[in-house]
Design an enzyme around this catalytic site. Structure first.
Site, PDB file in Angstrom:
ATOM      1  N   ARG A 164       0.823  -1.222   0.000  1.00  0.00           N
ATOM      2  CA  ARG A 164       0.000   0.000   0.000  1.00  0.00           C
ATOM      3  C   ARG A 164       0.856   1.272   0.000  1.00  0.00           C
ATOM      4  O   ARG A 164       0.468   2.288   0.572  1.00  0.00           O
ATOM      5  CB  ARG A 164      -0.963   0.035   1.196  1.00  0.00           C
ATOM      6  CG  ARG A 164      -2.055  -1.028   1.153  1.00  0.00           C
ATOM      7  CD  ARG A 164      -3.075  -0.772   2.251  1.00  0.00           C
ATOM      8  NE  ARG A 164      -3.946  -1.925   2.397  1.00  0.00           N
ATOM      9  CZ  ARG A 164      -4.470  -2.327   3.552  1.00  0.00           C
ATOM     10  NH1 ARG A 164      -4.187  -1.672   4.670  1.00  0.00           N
ATOM     11  NH2 ARG A 164      -5.265  -3.371   3.610  1.00  0.00           N
TER      12      ARG A 164
ATOM     13  N   ARG B  21      -3.359   6.515   1.056  1.00  0.00           N
ATOM     14  CA  ARG B  21      -3.975   7.674   1.698  1.00  0.00           C
ATOM     15  C   ARG B  21      -3.059   8.436   2.643  1.00  0.00           C
ATOM     16  O   ARG B  21      -3.387   9.544   3.054  1.00  0.00           O
ATOM     17  CB  ARG B  21      -5.236   7.229   2.461  1.00  0.00           C
ATOM     18  CG  ARG B  21      -6.356   6.778   1.545  1.00  0.00           C
ATOM     19  CD  ARG B  21      -7.540   6.265   2.348  1.00  0.00           C
ATOM     20  NE  ARG B  21      -7.244   4.982   2.994  1.00  0.00           N
ATOM     21  CZ  ARG B  21      -8.085   4.364   3.808  1.00  0.00           C
ATOM     22  NH1 ARG B  21      -9.258   4.922   4.099  1.00  0.00           N
ATOM     23  NH2 ARG B  21      -7.770   3.203   4.338  1.00  0.00           N
TER      24      ARG B  21
ATOM     25  N   ARG C   2      -7.017  11.328  -5.804  1.00  0.00           N
ATOM     26  CA  ARG C   2      -8.255  10.631  -5.433  1.00  0.00           C
ATOM     27  C   ARG C   2      -9.441  11.592  -5.488  1.00  0.00           C
ATOM     28  O   ARG C   2     -10.537  11.233  -5.949  1.00  0.00           O
ATOM     29  CB  ARG C   2      -8.076  10.046  -4.026  1.00  0.00           C
ATOM     30  CG  ARG C   2      -9.339   9.583  -3.318  1.00  0.00           C
ATOM     31  CD  ARG C   2      -9.882   8.285  -3.876  1.00  0.00           C
ATOM     32  NE  ARG C   2     -10.946   7.770  -3.039  1.00  0.00           N
ATOM     33  CZ  ARG C   2     -12.176   8.294  -2.955  1.00  0.00           C
ATOM     34  NH1 ARG C   2     -12.486   9.364  -3.662  1.00  0.00           N
ATOM     35  NH2 ARG C   2     -13.090   7.752  -2.173  1.00  0.00           N
TER      36      ARG C   2
ATOM     37  N   ASP D  96      -6.552  -3.236  -7.408  1.00  0.00           N
ATOM     38  CA  ASP D  96      -7.214  -3.822  -6.251  1.00  0.00           C
ATOM     39  C   ASP D  96      -7.358  -5.316  -6.494  1.00  0.00           C
ATOM     40  O   ASP D  96      -7.507  -5.754  -7.636  1.00  0.00           O
ATOM     41  CB  ASP D  96      -8.590  -3.188  -6.029  1.00  0.00           C
ATOM     42  CG  ASP D  96      -9.161  -3.516  -4.658  1.00  0.00           C
ATOM     43  OD1 ASP D  96      -9.856  -4.550  -4.538  1.00  0.00           O
ATOM     44  OD2 ASP D  96      -8.900  -2.771  -3.703  1.00  0.00           O
TER      45      ASP D  96
ATOM     46  N   TYR E 219     -14.561 -12.675  -0.171  1.00  0.00           N
ATOM     47  CA  TYR E 219     -15.344 -11.470  -0.462  1.00  0.00           C
ATOM     48  C   TYR E 219     -16.549 -11.783  -1.351  1.00  0.00           C
ATOM     49  O   TYR E 219     -17.625 -11.193  -1.192  1.00  0.00           O
ATOM     50  CB  TYR E 219     -14.462 -10.435  -1.160  1.00  0.00           C
ATOM     51  CG  TYR E 219     -13.461  -9.769  -0.252  1.00  0.00           C
ATOM     52  CD1 TYR E 219     -13.849  -8.772   0.636  1.00  0.00           C
ATOM     53  CD2 TYR E 219     -12.115 -10.133  -0.287  1.00  0.00           C
ATOM     54  CE1 TYR E 219     -12.927  -8.157   1.468  1.00  0.00           C
ATOM     55  CE2 TYR E 219     -11.192  -9.517   0.541  1.00  0.00           C
ATOM     56  CZ  TYR E 219     -11.603  -8.528   1.425  1.00  0.00           C
ATOM     57  OH  TYR E 219     -10.688  -7.923   2.246  1.00  0.00           O
TER      58      TYR E 219
END
Length: 354
Positions: free
Chosen positions: A30, A34, A43, A80, A156
């Site tokens: 990552r 963010r 973003r 992703d 998921y």
């Protein structure tokens, strides 16, 4: 395959292949994210995560941001793990503060039977991003492509979202393993195709994220996760031939199965911070390289603590063994969004200085 600039910094690739390096390579899971103000700006321009991920110009920009800012030894394409089930028609969306969700989670055997391996076109935005990143990196550092493991994708797909215990899929595992294997087989074939296309687009290494493998018992892990990871790596070597690239497998919570994991065909195993590097080396010997494994929370501490904890990790790998090849420094999981970007500079300098 497009002609790309020759690679200038080969330490990451050499470490995966257990060859000598002139410094320990480092990258972070990552690393495009963010915690970086420049990421948040892009973003915001993109409007939402899906647009950011599916627009090659945006995705390329955020892939390159940490490479511009830091002296890292590898880039990882911004994407992703849930792109595959999204392309299968499950309808991926992101809910603020709740993570990824699916509009059409799998709720029946018929739904599994109806799934199709995604076409190249349905995931072409990923491959365009890979090629664009590779061109813009201009050989500075290698580029990593990736996918989720079949088991993690299935978690998921059946739950419809993240979960603390994934009880729905685990109940299917024990009550109807046959249909779960049907899903895992389709996922595995889709992952093979997805990773192969990323390599053909320019990825110079690949990583399989088995985020939820650690939820399983030893026997279940071998049957429902590791078996399919092994299939993927074997298939890629057969299909890519001389174009085959080094591979990393990361199972969060999988430190108790390192001996079995070392036989899956990966060049390297990623370790979380709960696994001792020195003991891991003793257990797997020279079979694979290791990647890891600083607790991401360390980066929230004072600079001197970061430097001290880096030295502990480095000493754990290099301290007692004669063989000092085959190590990539990384975090034991993804970097926290609360991390101060300056703390990352302290981390990288400490690794390279050791």
């Amino acid at each position: 395959m497009t002609n790309f600039a020759p690679l200038k910094n080969t330490n990451f690739i050499r470490a995966l292949q257990k060859q000598p390096v002139d410094r320990t390579p480092i990258w972070m899971m990552r690393q495009a994210g963010r915690y970086l103000p420049e990421y948040r700006a892009v973003r915001k321009m993109a409007g939402n995560f899906i647009n950011l991920m599916k627009t090659p110009d945006y995705a390329t920009e955020v892939t390159l941001q940490p490479i511009r800012r830091y002296d890292l030894d590898a880039a990882i394409v911004f994407s992703d793990i849930l792109t595959i089930p999204d392309a299968m028609g499950l309808g991926l969306y992101f809910q603020e503060n709740h993570g990824p969700k699916f509009k059409n989670p799998i709720r029946s055997e018929q739904a599994i039977n109806n799934l199709e391996i995604p076409s190249h076109e349905s995931l072409s935005y990923v491959y365009q991003t890979v090629s664009q990143c590779r061109h813009e990196l201009n050989g500075q550092v290698p580029l990593i492509g990736f996918s989720g493991s079949p088991w993690t994708l299935a978690c998921y797909m059946i739950e419809g979202q993240g979960s603390k215990d994934f009880i729905t899929i685990k109940s299917v595992l024990y009550s109807n393993p046959k249909i779960l294997h049907q899903l895992l087989e389709k996922n595995a074939k889709a992952v093979v195709q997805h990773l192969k296309c990323q390599v053909e687009a320019g990825a110079q290494a690949i990583m399989i994220f088995d985020t939820w493998g650690g939820l399983l018992s030893r026997a279940a892990y071998q049957e429902f996760s590791l078996r399919y990871i092994t299939f993927i790596l074997d298939s890629l070597k057969n299909q890519l031939g001389v174009r085959s690239v080094p591979s990393i497998v990361f199972t969060k919570g999988g430190g108790q199965w390192l001996e079995e994991m070392a036989g899956c065909g990966a060049n390297a195993l990623g370790l979380d911070w709960m696994t001792d590097l020195d003991l891991a080396r003793q257990r797997v010997g020279s079979r694979v390289a290791l990647q890891g494994n600083l607790d991401p929370a360390v980066l929230l501490a004072h600079d001197s603590v970061i430097q001290n904890e880096v030295n502990k990790v480095m000493t754990s790998f290099y301290g007692k063994q004669k063989d000092d090849t085959g190590f990539v420094f990384n975090l034991g999981h993804g970097i926290s969004k609360e991390t101060n970007p300056d703390s990352v500079s302290v981390l990288i300098e400490a690794v390279h200085r050791f």
